[in-house]
Design a protein around this motif. Structure first.
Motif, PDB file in Angstrom:
ATOM      1  N   LEU A  78      17.477 -27.515 -57.633  1.00 47.74           N
ATOM      2  CA  LEU A  78      18.865 -27.743 -57.230  1.00 47.74           C
ATOM      3  C   LEU A  78      18.960 -28.031 -55.736  1.00 47.74           C
ATOM      4  O   LEU A  78      19.739 -28.879 -55.291  1.00 47.74           O
ATOM      5  CB  LEU A  78      19.726 -26.534 -57.600  1.00 47.74           C
ATOM      6  N   GLU A  79      18.171 -27.300 -54.947  1.00 50.01           N
ATOM      7  CA  GLU A  79      18.151 -27.543 -53.501  1.00 50.01           C
ATOM      8  C   GLU A  79      17.696 -28.967 -53.197  1.00 50.01           C
ATOM      9  O   GLU A  79      18.263 -29.641 -52.324  1.00 50.01           O
ATOM     10  CB  GLU A  79      17.214 -26.538 -52.821  1.00 50.01           C
ATOM     11  N   TYR A  80      16.698 -29.437 -53.921  1.00 49.29           N
ATOM     12  CA  TYR A  80      16.152 -30.772 -53.663  1.00 49.29           C
ATOM     13  C   TYR A  80      17.169 -31.869 -54.007  1.00 49.29           C
ATOM     14  O   TYR A  80      17.322 -32.843 -53.258  1.00 49.29           O
ATOM     15  CB  TYR A  80      14.862 -30.997 -54.481  1.00 49.29           C
ATOM     16  N   ILE A  81      17.877 -31.724 -55.148  1.00 45.69           N
ATOM     17  CA  ILE A  81      18.824 -32.786 -55.505  1.00 45.69           C
ATOM     18  C   ILE A  81      20.056 -32.754 -54.598  1.00 45.69           C
ATOM     19  O   ILE A  81      20.622 -33.800 -54.284  1.00 45.69           O
ATOM     20  CB  ILE A  81      19.238 -32.717 -56.996  1.00 45.69           C
ATOM     21  N   VAL A  82      20.437 -31.558 -54.168  1.00 45.73           N
ATOM     22  CA  VAL A  82      21.576 -31.457 -53.234  1.00 45.73           C
ATOM     23  C   VAL A  82      21.210 -32.099 -51.903  1.00 45.73           C
ATOM     24  O   VAL A  82      21.999 -32.841 -51.311  1.00 45.73           O
ATOM     25  CB  VAL A  82      21.997 -29.987 -53.048  1.00 45.73           C
ATOM     26  N   GLU A  83      20.002 -31.841 -51.423  1.00 48.26           N
ATOM     27  CA  GLU A  83      19.574 -32.420 -50.148  1.00 48.26           C
ATOM     28  C   GLU A  83      19.418 -33.933 -50.279  1.00 48.26           C
ATOM     29  O   GLU A  83      19.702 -34.684 -49.337  1.00 48.26           O
ATOM     30  CB  GLU A  83      18.263 -31.782 -49.706  1.00 48.26           C
ATOM     31  N   GLN A  99      28.159 -31.269 -57.973  1.00 50.88           N
ATOM     32  CA  GLN A  99      29.250 -30.355 -57.619  1.00 50.88           C
ATOM     33  C   GLN A  99      28.937 -28.939 -58.092  1.00 50.88           C
ATOM     34  O   GLN A  99      29.149 -27.955 -57.364  1.00 50.88           O
ATOM     35  CB  GLN A  99      30.565 -30.840 -58.239  1.00 50.88           C
ATOM     36  N   LYS A 100      28.408 -28.837 -59.306  1.00 49.35           N
ATOM     37  CA  LYS A 100      28.030 -27.529 -59.836  1.00 49.35           C
ATOM     38  C   LYS A 100      26.848 -26.951 -59.045  1.00 49.35           C
ATOM     39  O   LYS A 100      26.793 -25.752 -58.778  1.00 49.35           O
ATOM     40  CB  LYS A 100      27.647 -27.654 -61.310  1.00 49.35           C
ATOM     41  N   ALA A 101      25.913 -27.834 -58.694  1.00 55.91           N
ATOM     42  CA  ALA A 101      24.736 -27.380 -57.952  1.00 55.91           C
ATOM     43  C   ALA A 101      25.131 -26.834 -56.581  1.00 55.91           C
ATOM     44  O   ALA A 101      24.618 -25.806 -56.128  1.00 55.91           O
ATOM     45  CB  ALA A 101      23.740 -28.528 -57.799  1.00 55.91           C
ATOM     46  N   TYR A 102      26.057 -27.535 -55.900  1.00 52.08           N
ATOM     47  CA  TYR A 102      26.579 -27.053 -54.622  1.00 52.08           C
ATOM     48  C   TYR A 102      27.131 -25.639 -54.778  1.00 52.08           C
ATOM     49  O   TYR A 102      26.852 -24.736 -53.985  1.00 52.08           O
ATOM     50  CB  TYR A 102      27.690 -27.971 -54.108  1.00 52.08           C
ATOM     51  N   ALA A 103      27.960 -25.439 -55.806  1.00 50.33           N
ATOM     52  CA  ALA A 103      28.619 -24.148 -56.029  1.00 50.33           C
ATOM     53  C   ALA A 103      27.582 -23.050 -56.301  1.00 50.33           C
ATOM     54  O   ALA A 103      27.691 -21.937 -55.768  1.00 50.33           O
ATOM     55  CB  ALA A 103      29.602 -24.252 -57.190  1.00 50.33           C
ATOM     56  N   ILE A 104      26.566 -23.377 -57.097  1.00 49.20           N
ATOM     57  CA  ILE A 104      25.529 -22.384 -57.407  1.00 49.20           C
ATOM     58  C   ILE A 104      24.767 -21.980 -56.147  1.00 49.20           C
ATOM     59  O   ILE A 104      24.517 -20.794 -55.900  1.00 49.20           O
ATOM     60  CB  ILE A 104      24.560 -22.939 -58.466  1.00 49.20           C
ATOM     61  N   LEU A 105      24.422 -22.963 -55.327  1.00 48.84           N
ATOM     62  CA  LEU A 105      23.668 -22.659 -54.104  1.00 48.84           C
ATOM     63  C   LEU A 105      24.518 -21.868 -53.114  1.00 48.84           C
ATOM     64  O   LEU A 105      24.000 -20.996 -52.403  1.00 48.84           O
ATOM     65  CB  LEU A 105      23.177 -23.965 -53.465  1.00 48.84           C
ATOM     66  N   GLU A 106      25.819 -22.161 -53.047  1.00 45.18           N
ATOM     67  CA  GLU A 106      26.703 -21.395 -52.165  1.00 45.18           C
ATOM     68  C   GLU A 106      26.788 -19.942 -52.619  1.00 45.18           C
ATOM     69  O   GLU A 106      26.746 -19.016 -51.799  1.00 45.18           O
ATOM     70  CB  GLU A 106      28.097 -22.024 -52.141  1.00 45.18           C
ATOM     71  N   GLN A 107      26.914 -19.746 -53.919  1.00 39.12           N
ATOM     72  CA  GLN A 107      26.975 -18.388 -54.449  1.00 39.12           C
ATOM     73  C   GLN A 107      25.663 -17.646 -54.197  1.00 39.12           C
ATOM     74  O   GLN A 107      25.660 -16.457 -53.873  1.00 39.12           O
ATOM     75  CB  GLN A 107      27.286 -18.417 -55.946  1.00 39.12           C
ATOM     76  N   PHE A 108      24.558 -18.369 -54.339  1.00 38.73           N
ATOM     77  CA  PHE A 108      23.258 -17.758 -54.074  1.00 38.73           C
ATOM     78  C   PHE A 108      23.133 -17.354 -52.610  1.00 38.73           C
ATOM     79  O   PHE A 108      22.620 -16.280 -52.285  1.00 38.73           O
ATOM     80  CB  PHE A 108      22.140 -18.730 -54.453  1.00 38.73           C
ATOM     81  N   GLN A 109      23.640 -18.211 -51.711  1.00 37.42           N
ATOM     82  CA  GLN A 109      23.592 -17.898 -50.286  1.00 37.42           C
ATOM     83  C   GLN A 109      24.476 -16.692 -49.969  1.00 37.42           C
ATOM     84  O   GLN A 109      24.102 -15.838 -49.153  1.00 37.42           O
ATOM     85  CB  GLN A 109      24.044 -19.112 -49.456  1.00 37.42           C
ATOM     86  N   ASP A 110      25.630 -16.631 -50.617  1.00 36.48           N
ATOM     87  CA  ASP A 110      26.510 -15.460 -50.431  1.00 36.48           C
ATOM     88  C   ASP A 110      25.811 -14.191 -50.888  1.00 36.48           C
ATOM     89  O   ASP A 110      25.928 -13.137 -50.255  1.00 36.48           O
ATOM     90  CB  ASP A 110      27.816 -15.643 -51.217  1.00 36.48           C
ATOM     91  N   LEU A 111      25.101 -14.296 -52.010  1.00 37.63           N
ATOM     92  CA  LEU A 111      24.366 -13.149 -52.525  1.00 37.63           C
ATOM     93  C   LEU A 111      23.292 -12.700 -51.541  1.00 37.63           C
ATOM     94  O   LEU A 111      23.126 -11.502 -51.270  1.00 37.63           O
ATOM     95  CB  LEU A 111      23.739 -13.513 -53.872  1.00 37.63           C
ATOM     96  N   LYS A 112      22.561 -13.664 -50.979  1.00 39.07           N
ATOM     97  CA  LYS A 112      21.524 -13.337 -49.994  1.00 39.07           C
ATOM     98  C   LYS A 112      22.130 -12.678 -48.763  1.00 39.07           C
ATOM     99  O   LYS A 112      21.607 -11.692 -48.241  1.00 39.07           O
ATOM    100  CB  LYS A 112      20.763 -14.605 -49.585  1.00 39.07           C
ATOM    101  N   SER A 113      23.258 -13.241 -48.290  1.00 39.28           N
ATOM    102  CA  SER A 113      23.912 -12.697 -47.096  1.00 39.28           C
ATOM    103  C   SER A 113      24.391 -11.276 -47.338  1.00 39.28           C
ATOM    104  O   SER A 113      24.285 -10.409 -46.468  1.00 39.28           O
ATOM    105  CB  SER A 113      25.095 -13.586 -46.691  1.00 39.28           C
ATOM    106  N   GLU A 114      24.935 -11.048 -48.531  1.00 37.99           N
ATOM    107  CA  GLU A 114      25.411  -9.708 -48.880  1.00 37.99           C
ATOM    108  C   GLU A 114      24.251  -8.721 -48.884  1.00 37.99           C
ATOM    109  O   GLU A 114      24.344  -7.618 -48.337  1.00 37.99           O
ATOM    110  CB  GLU A 114      26.085  -9.743 -50.243  1.00 37.99           C
ATOM    111  N   ALA A 115      23.148  -9.111 -49.489  1.00 38.40           N
ATOM    112  CA  ALA A 115      21.978  -8.236 -49.557  1.00 38.40           C
ATOM    113  C   ALA A 115      21.401  -7.986 -48.172  1.00 38.40           C
ATOM    114  O   ALA A 115      21.031  -6.854 -47.830  1.00 38.40           O
ATOM    115  CB  ALA A 115      20.916  -8.855 -50.468  1.00 38.40           C
ATOM    116  N   GLU A 116      21.325  -9.042 -47.353  1.00 40.95           N
ATOM    117  CA  GLU A 116      20.799  -8.885 -46.004  1.00 40.95           C
ATOM    118  C   GLU A 116      21.714  -7.983 -45.178  1.00 40.95           C
ATOM    119  O   GLU A 116      21.257  -7.194 -44.346  1.00 40.95           O
ATOM    120  CB  GLU A 116      20.675 -10.253 -45.331  1.00 40.95           C
TER     121      GLU A 116
END
Length: 299
Positions: free
Chosen positions: A6-11, A66-83
């Motif tokens: 997903l990161e590769y296709i978004v980039e 569009q879905k891939a963007y949303a998934i990656l944003e949620q994943f980043q939020d999850l990482k930030s929350e954990a960090e």
């Protein structure tokens, strides 16, 4: 399908090029190309139209992206929350506050310290504008102040919140004839000697009263609340402040200070006990957790 794909296709969509996407993701062109081909095979349709000019998302690809963007944003939020929670294993929380009853925040402070004993907690007592300057210059993580519309308008680059509505009152000695009254007007206040807490917002209010009602007899202003308490108790002067602050004196009404409602003229909106935080970024995790505990306590 996995997150890397997903990161590769978004980039690729961002750059319009598989080659640039590979460079930005620090992988080979082959890895990006294989990820795109694998997803296209899995979905059963093309994600990009590829040519010598680059890679352009197809109509179907745009919806997937569009879905891939949303998934990656949620994943980043999850990482930030954990960090953020991992950062609670060490660090500090700097709270700057105006003089208010400790009961307003003490339970939140105690509970925070119990939950995160490793966090170094620093609490300083200051005037409103000093606290705002500390927030602007990253010398405090969160400020507890009395908030009104004028402050919010004046410092639009910061974020403010309100927790508890307050009102201005006049503190007088129980020995004073005023102690029998329920309220007092600013015009009447001009007849009595004043001592004030040295806060720019409070002094500004008194300046407005002087312009409208005449000269006030201000003996002095100070940041020493115990000095103000003693002068008022001995009936040397009266003082003005928000109702919440008077609980930090000898308990009212059983003590030696009585409060009267200050009859504000139209245009003087009530202030609220609240907070100020930097407006350019989110609260630190310790500050966010403390604020949640404070909201829960007061709410």
């Amino acid at each position: 399908m996995n997150l890397e794909q997903l990161e590769y296709i978004v980039e690729t969509a961002k750059t319009g090029s598989l080659t640039k996407a590979a460079q930005n993701c620090n992988v080979t062109l082959s890895a990006v190309s294989q990820a795109v081909s694998s997803l296209e095979s899995e979905f059963g349709f093309s994600l990009f139209t590829r040519s010598r000019l680059g890679a352009v998302p197809t109509a179907e690809g745009q919806r997937i992206l569009q879905k891939a963007y949303a998934i990656l944003e949620q994943f980043q939020d999850l990482k930030s929350e954990a960090e953020g929670y991992s950062n609670l294993l060490s660090g500090s929380l700097r709270i700057a506050t105006v003089p208010v009853p400790l009961t307003l925040s003490i339970d939140a402070i105690i509970q925070f310290k119990k939950d995160f004993p490793q966090i170094q907690l620093e609490i300083t007592e200051k005037a409103t504008l000093d606290i705002i300057e500390d927030i602007k210059h990253n010398q405090a993580d969160i400020g507890l102040i009395f908030v009104d519309d004028a402050i919010i308008h004046q410092h639009r680059g910061l974020h403010f919140g309100k927790l508890l509505v307050s009102k201005f009152v006049v503190g007088v000695s129980r020995q004073s004839p005023l102690a029998m009254r329920q309220s007092i007007t600013p015009e009447e206040l001009c007849k009595y000697p004043l001592v004030l807490y040295k806060d720019d917002q409070l002094l500004k209010l008194m300046d407005q009263f002087q312009e409208q009602y005449g000269q006030m007899d201000l003996l002095f202003s100070t940041n020493q609340t115990r000095v103000i308490q003693k002068v008022v108790e001995e009936n040397v002067a009266v003082t003005v402040g928000v109702d919440l602050s008077f609980s930090s004196f000898t308990p009212i009404p059983s003590g030696n200070i009585v409060t009267l409602e200050l009859e504000l003229p139209p245009g003087h909106a009530a202030s609220s006990f609240g907070w100020v935080q930097p407006g350019t970024h989110h609260l630190s995790k310790p500050a966010s957790i403390f604020l949640d505990k404070l909201k829960h306590q007061i709410g």
